[in-house]
Write an enzyme that holds these catalytic residues in place. Structure first.
Site: not given
Length: 176
Positions: A88, A98, A101, A103
């Site tokens: 990334r 992407r 990811d 989070d």
């Protein structure tokens, strides 16, 4: 917090390369590469349309449950290191395509407003690809400021999510 640490939920998404493989690799990396942290649960993988610009491939998303002894920013940095190792590149594009990811969705029952980290994740309640896998993984979970996950899940019909089969789980009849 238990002896194993604080319960944390991490959203996982990818839409470049081989997104299914990227998400499965993220689970492997969360299980083995984050210090003082255990992977204690994972949702199914779901394919869904991209959020934001529609001229990009569909995403594959999932949610992981961890128990960690890391402080919030230490965990954030560990997740960003995994993202970087998986290719990334952060270019500031919001909702762009992407490779991976990760989070932090929830960090125990804490509400955090730290540099680069807001918990609960600000978009959590509006995203079916987060709420439905989270409800699958942790029924009865209370989201600070939002209430029970089941209440949030009732907002979505799940029509845009396609659950993906795990190639390592045999189907009925012995087929793979």
């Amino acid at each position: 917090m238990t002896d194993a640490g604080l319960q944390v939920f991490v959203g996982i998404g990818a839409n470049l390369g081989d997104p299914e493989d990227q998400v499965r690799e993220a689970f492997r990396r969360l299980a083995g590469d984050v210090p003082q942290t255990l992977l204690t649960g994972q949702s199914r993988l779901y394919r869904n349309p991209p959020m934001g610009p529609q001229d990009q491939p569909d995403y594959v998303n999932a949610v992981a449950r961890l128990h960690t002894r890391l402080e919030p920013l230490e965990l954030l940095h560990a997740l960003q290191a995994i993202e970087a190792d998986c290719g990334r590149e952060r270019d500031g594009t919001r909702w762009g395509p992407r490779l991976l990811d990760l989070d932090i969705l929830l960090y125990g029952d804490q509400v955090l407003d730290l540099p680069g980290l807001h918990v609960p994740h600000p978009g959590l309640a509006e995203r079916d690809f987060v709420v439905l896998p989270l409800a699958e993984l942790a029924p009865g979970l209370k989201i600070p400021g939002e209430g029970l996950i089941e209440r949030l899940a009732r907002r979505f019909d799940g029509a845009s999510l396609v659950a993906l089969e795990d190639p390592n789980v045999a189907r009925a009849g012995g087929q793979r």
